[in-house]
Enzyme design. Structure first.
Site, PDB file in Angstrom:
ATOM      1  N   LYS A  12       6.544  48.507   2.593  1.00 56.58           N
ATOM      2  CA  LYS A  12       6.002  49.282   1.484  1.00 56.58           C
ATOM      3  C   LYS A  12       6.864  50.518   1.252  1.00 56.58           C
ATOM      4  O   LYS A  12       7.467  50.984   2.214  1.00 56.58           O
ATOM      5  CB  LYS A  12       4.551  49.693   1.705  1.00 56.58           C
ATOM      6  CG  LYS A  12       4.156  50.219   3.076  1.00 56.58           C
ATOM      7  CD  LYS A  12       4.821  51.384   3.703  1.00 56.58           C
ATOM      8  CE  LYS A  12       4.860  52.736   3.075  1.00 56.58           C
ATOM      9  NZ  LYS A  12       5.539  53.759   3.904  1.00 56.58           N
ATOM     10  N   TYR A  63      -0.727  54.681   0.852  1.00 57.46           N
ATOM     11  CA  TYR A  63      -1.831  54.183   1.680  1.00 57.46           C
ATOM     12  C   TYR A  63      -3.181  54.498   1.041  1.00 57.46           C
ATOM     13  O   TYR A  63      -4.139  53.736   1.160  1.00 57.46           O
ATOM     14  CB  TYR A  63      -1.785  54.806   3.086  1.00 57.46           C
ATOM     15  CG  TYR A  63      -0.720  54.194   3.955  1.00 57.46           C
ATOM     16  CD1 TYR A  63      -0.971  53.046   4.687  1.00 57.46           C
ATOM     17  CD2 TYR A  63       0.555  54.760   4.033  1.00 57.46           C
ATOM     18  CE1 TYR A  63       0.008  52.474   5.483  1.00 57.46           C
ATOM     19  CE2 TYR A  63       1.541  54.203   4.812  1.00 57.46           C
ATOM     20  CZ  TYR A  63       1.263  53.052   5.540  1.00 57.46           C
ATOM     21  OH  TYR A  63       2.235  52.488   6.308  1.00 57.46           O
TER      22      TYR A  63
HETATM   23  P1  NDP Z   1      14.720  54.888   8.896  1.00 55.02           P
HETATM   24  O1  NDP Z   1      15.498  55.914   8.167  1.00 55.02           O
HETATM   25  O2  NDP Z   1      14.266  55.214  10.260  1.00 55.02           O
HETATM   26  O3  NDP Z   1      15.552  53.523   8.960  1.00 55.02           O
HETATM   27  C1  NDP Z   1      16.097  52.941   7.827  1.00 55.02           C
HETATM   28  C2  NDP Z   1      17.259  52.057   8.260  1.00 55.02           C
HETATM   29  O4  NDP Z   1      17.779  51.428   7.090  1.00 55.02           O
HETATM   30  C3  NDP Z   1      18.430  52.806   8.855  1.00 55.02           C
HETATM   31  O5  NDP Z   1      18.297  53.038  10.229  1.00 55.02           O
HETATM   32  C4  NDP Z   1      19.591  51.869   8.565  1.00 55.02           C
HETATM   33  O6  NDP Z   1      19.602  50.849   9.531  1.00 55.02           O
HETATM   34  C5  NDP Z   1      19.167  51.206   7.259  1.00 55.02           C
HETATM   35  N1  NDP Z   1      19.916  51.746   6.104  1.00 55.02           N
HETATM   36  C6  NDP Z   1      20.752  51.015   5.312  1.00 55.02           C
HETATM   37  N2  NDP Z   1      21.271  51.764   4.345  1.00 55.02           N
HETATM   38  C7  NDP Z   1      20.774  53.006   4.511  1.00 55.02           C
HETATM   39  C8  NDP Z   1      20.968  54.231   3.806  1.00 55.02           C
HETATM   40  N3  NDP Z   1      21.758  54.309   2.732  1.00 55.02           N
HETATM   41  N4  NDP Z   1      20.345  55.334   4.263  1.00 55.02           N
HETATM   42  C9  NDP Z   1      19.506  55.256   5.317  1.00 55.02           C
HETATM   43  N5  NDP Z   1      19.284  54.119   6.017  1.00 55.02           N
HETATM   44  C10 NDP Z   1      19.910  53.000   5.619  1.00 55.02           C
HETATM   45  O7  NDP Z   1      13.480  54.506   7.971  1.00 55.02           O
HETATM   46  P2  NDP Z   1      12.108  53.835   8.412  1.00 55.02           P
HETATM   47  O8  NDP Z   1      12.351  52.801   9.416  1.00 55.02           O
HETATM   48  O9  NDP Z   1      11.145  54.906   8.734  1.00 55.02           O
HETATM   49  O10 NDP Z   1      11.622  53.185   7.019  1.00 55.02           O
HETATM   50  C11 NDP Z   1      12.186  51.994   6.525  1.00 55.02           C
HETATM   51  C12 NDP Z   1      11.188  51.337   5.574  1.00 55.02           C
HETATM   52  O11 NDP Z   1       9.997  51.048   6.281  1.00 55.02           O
HETATM   53  C13 NDP Z   1      10.759  52.223   4.402  1.00 55.02           C
HETATM   54  O12 NDP Z   1      10.604  51.448   3.254  1.00 55.02           O
HETATM   55  C14 NDP Z   1       9.416  52.793   4.826  1.00 55.02           C
HETATM   56  O13 NDP Z   1       8.555  53.081   3.721  1.00 55.02           O
HETATM   57  C15 NDP Z   1       8.866  51.640   5.650  1.00 55.02           C
HETATM   58  N6  NDP Z   1       7.964  52.106   6.714  1.00 55.02           N
HETATM   59  C16 NDP Z   1       6.745  51.504   6.824  1.00 55.02           C
HETATM   60  C17 NDP Z   1       5.856  51.899   7.783  1.00 55.02           C
HETATM   61  C18 NDP Z   1       4.551  51.209   7.909  1.00 55.02           C
HETATM   62  O14 NDP Z   1       3.697  51.693   8.647  1.00 55.02           O
HETATM   63  N7  NDP Z   1       4.340  50.086   7.231  1.00 55.02           N
HETATM   64  C19 NDP Z   1       6.167  53.006   8.691  1.00 55.02           C
HETATM   65  C20 NDP Z   1       7.493  53.541   8.538  1.00 55.02           C
HETATM   66  C21 NDP Z   1       8.339  53.096   7.562  1.00 55.02           C
HETATM   67  P3  NDP Z   1      20.968  50.276  10.139  1.00 55.02           P
HETATM   68  O15 NDP Z   1      21.633  51.483  10.767  1.00 55.02           O
HETATM   69  O16 NDP Z   1      20.514  49.276  11.094  1.00 55.02           O
HETATM   70  O17 NDP Z   1      21.757  49.727   8.997  1.00 55.02           O
END
Ligand code: NDP
Length: 388
Positions: free
Chosen positions: A160, A243
């Site tokens: 989401k 949410y």
């Molecule tokens: P993070 O910033 O922690 O991780 C995002 C990951 O995406 C990065 O670590 C990287 O992984 C990859 N990535 C690729 N391109 C980019 C870019 N340009 N900038 C930043 N990151 C990039 O985010 P979250 O894990 O917190 O969130 C990711 C998604 O999950 C979002 O859509 C958020 O809304 C959702 N989410 C949902 C939750 C829930 O409870 N359902 C809780 C938290 C988040 P890599 O280095 O491996 O390429």
């Protein structure tokens, strides 16, 4: 119109040691007491669990999931949950950060051939070990990777908010339909007993017609891509306010007819140059039901409350990964903590295996994005925006 019509939840949980009836949606069942004891077992390491998973997978029982984007949510919640799942397992990873690979490979026993980057991602189509792609990237990247995954012949779970525009949602839904693949959104709270009890109390009108609802979800801070409009699509409304929108829909079982909104004052204008720091909004539902909502990146809050003609019911906190607490005008709710993500992913795996609908489909995510966009329009124009 009621949402979840097909999946209206009838008293799904008895108190303590309840059975989570995934069969409500057509198949199987998961005994949560078993799940909970698995979650809480202390001595087993991730590596041992990965071994166990590999053995079960060899027996042909589990679908392979590839996580796309190894950030906080993948590493902190989804990968550990995939060690608890019974119908799917962590089979692969897609990352743009080579420095993350060794740790993930070793911790979760991921074969070299199941590791991808964003450039070679499309070759995942040739890998039969991956059945489901789980997109866990910044919001504006969800559409591209969902569509590429569908074109590669994989079922998709997308985090989401589903996307940053309704048009993107439409493209994602079409791509999955065209490929004959299923699409679900990471709405974990549909698998969480306190929130499901709120759905039951509201949709079955246990305390009569709901007259007012309150939803608040905020975090004390945020950084990185979440402050970048291009990547996030907006501020806390997109991230955590969503949410409240979901909750208003699943508790009432109805769709909002109009919204109005006001942006909060920016206490850190330099930090929140591109997105709102906080926002209050109102959703109007049929029957004069009003939902008052708040979200913020500079104030922690976590509440879901419904006031009906014959009583009230609320969760506080309401939206976390655990530790949710509930109360009604008659007393405290009492359910066990569950591994929401494990239940969510298992339910999708079962849906894929049994070719039944998911209770959290792309269409549900699209409707939320439509409401999000209407709220932003209301915030920008100061007008009441009807949702058509
Ligand atoms: P993070 O910033 O922690 O991780 C995002 C990951 O995406 C990065 O670590 C990287 O992984 C990859 N990535 C690729 N391109 C980019 C870019 N340009 N900038 C930043 N990151 C990039 O985010 P979250 O894990 O917190 O969130 C990711 C998604 O999950 C979002 O859509 C958020 O809304 C959702 N989410 C949902 C939750 C829930 O409870 N359902 C809780 C938290 C988040 P890599 O280095 O491996 O390429």
């Amino acid at each position: 119109m009621r949402i979840n019509e097909k999946h209206t939840i009838k008293n799904p949980f008895s108190r303590r040691k309840f059975i989570f009836q995934v069969s409500r949606w057509g198949v199987g069942s998961i005994v949560l007491s078993t799940m909970t004891s698995l979650v809480s077992c202390g001595g087993t390491t991730s590596t041992e669990k990965a071994d166990e998973n590999k053995m079960k997978q060899k027996e042909g029982k589990k679908l392979g999931v590839a996580l796309v984007g190894l950030g906080g949510y993948s590493g902190g919640q989804l990968a550990p949950a995939l060690q608890e799942t019974e119908h799917c397992y962590l089979a692969g990873i897609v990352t743009g950060s080579p420095d993350k690979i060794d740790e993930w490979k070793n911790k979760y026993k991921i074969p070299e051939g199941n590791i991808y980057d964003y450039e070679n991602f499309d070759t995942i189509k040739d890998n039969p070990a991956i059945d489901i792609v789980y997109v866990v990237l910044p919001n504006s990247m969800h559409a591209e990777y969902t569509i590429r995954a569908a074109k590669a012949g994989k079922h998709v779970i997308c985090e989401k908010p589903m996307a940053v525009t309704v048009e993107d949602c439409d493209r994602m839904i079409s791509a999955c339909k065209d490929a004959g693949k299923m699409l679900s959104i990471g709405y974990r709270l549909h698998f969480e007993p306190y929130n499901r009890e709120m759905m039951r109390l509201g949709q079955e009108k246990v305390y009569g017609e709901i007259k007012k609802m309150v939803g608040e979800n905020g975090m004390g801070s945020a950084g990185g891509w979440r402050l970048d409009k291009e990547l996030a699509g907006g501020g806390p409304l997109m991230d955590v306010g969503i949410y409240c929108i979901q909750a208003m829909r699943y508790v009432t079982g109805m769709e909002p007819i109009a919204v109005s909104a006001k942006e909060g004052k920016k206490t850190q204008p330099d930090k929140y140059k591109e997105v709102e720091e906080s926002l209050i909004w109102q959703m109007e539902f049929p029957g004069n039901l009003i939902a008052e909502c708040k979200t913020s990146y500079s104030e922690g809050m976590n509440l879901l409350r419904a006031e009906a003609v014959n009583g009230w019911f609320e969760l506080s906190p309401a939206y976390g990964y655990g530790g949710i607490q509930g109360e009604t005008s008659e007393g405290k709710m009492d359910f066990e903590d569950v591994n929401q993500q494990a239940l969510q992913m298992d339910d999708f795996a079962i849906a894929v295996k049994e070719e039944r609908d998911t209770p959290v489909p792309g269409e549900m995510g699209k409707q939320d994005v439509k409401i999000l966009q209407a709220i932003y329009r209301a915030m920008q124009t100061g007008e009441r925006i009807e949702i058509t």
